[in-house]
Design a protein around this motif. Sequence first.
Motif: not given
Length: 94
Positions: A46-51, A66-67
């Motif tokens: 239920d979310h997208a992550v960028s790191e 976290v979006f």
Amino acid sequence: MRTEYEEYRDTGMLGGYRPERAVLRDDGNGSVATSFRDTAYWLKDDHAVSERQMLIGGKVFQVTSVFPTEVSATPTDKLLSLIDADLAKEAHSA
């Protein structure tokens, strides 16, 4: 255009934010997603992550964003609501 070394030398940051280097992708839902080469991306249920890692002042910081994949409002809408609530609070206390 400055080289990556010059960017690091001048800012002390690795992988500085450079919008002109972003890759734009159509997500298939009418939105456009930006991708930067120094950032790892993945989708969860239920979310997208960028790191990414940033070097600032000689220290390495791990930056994770976290979006939600289903949004109820845009960040601008939420910010405007917060501003309106603060203004209303000030008006009642005056």
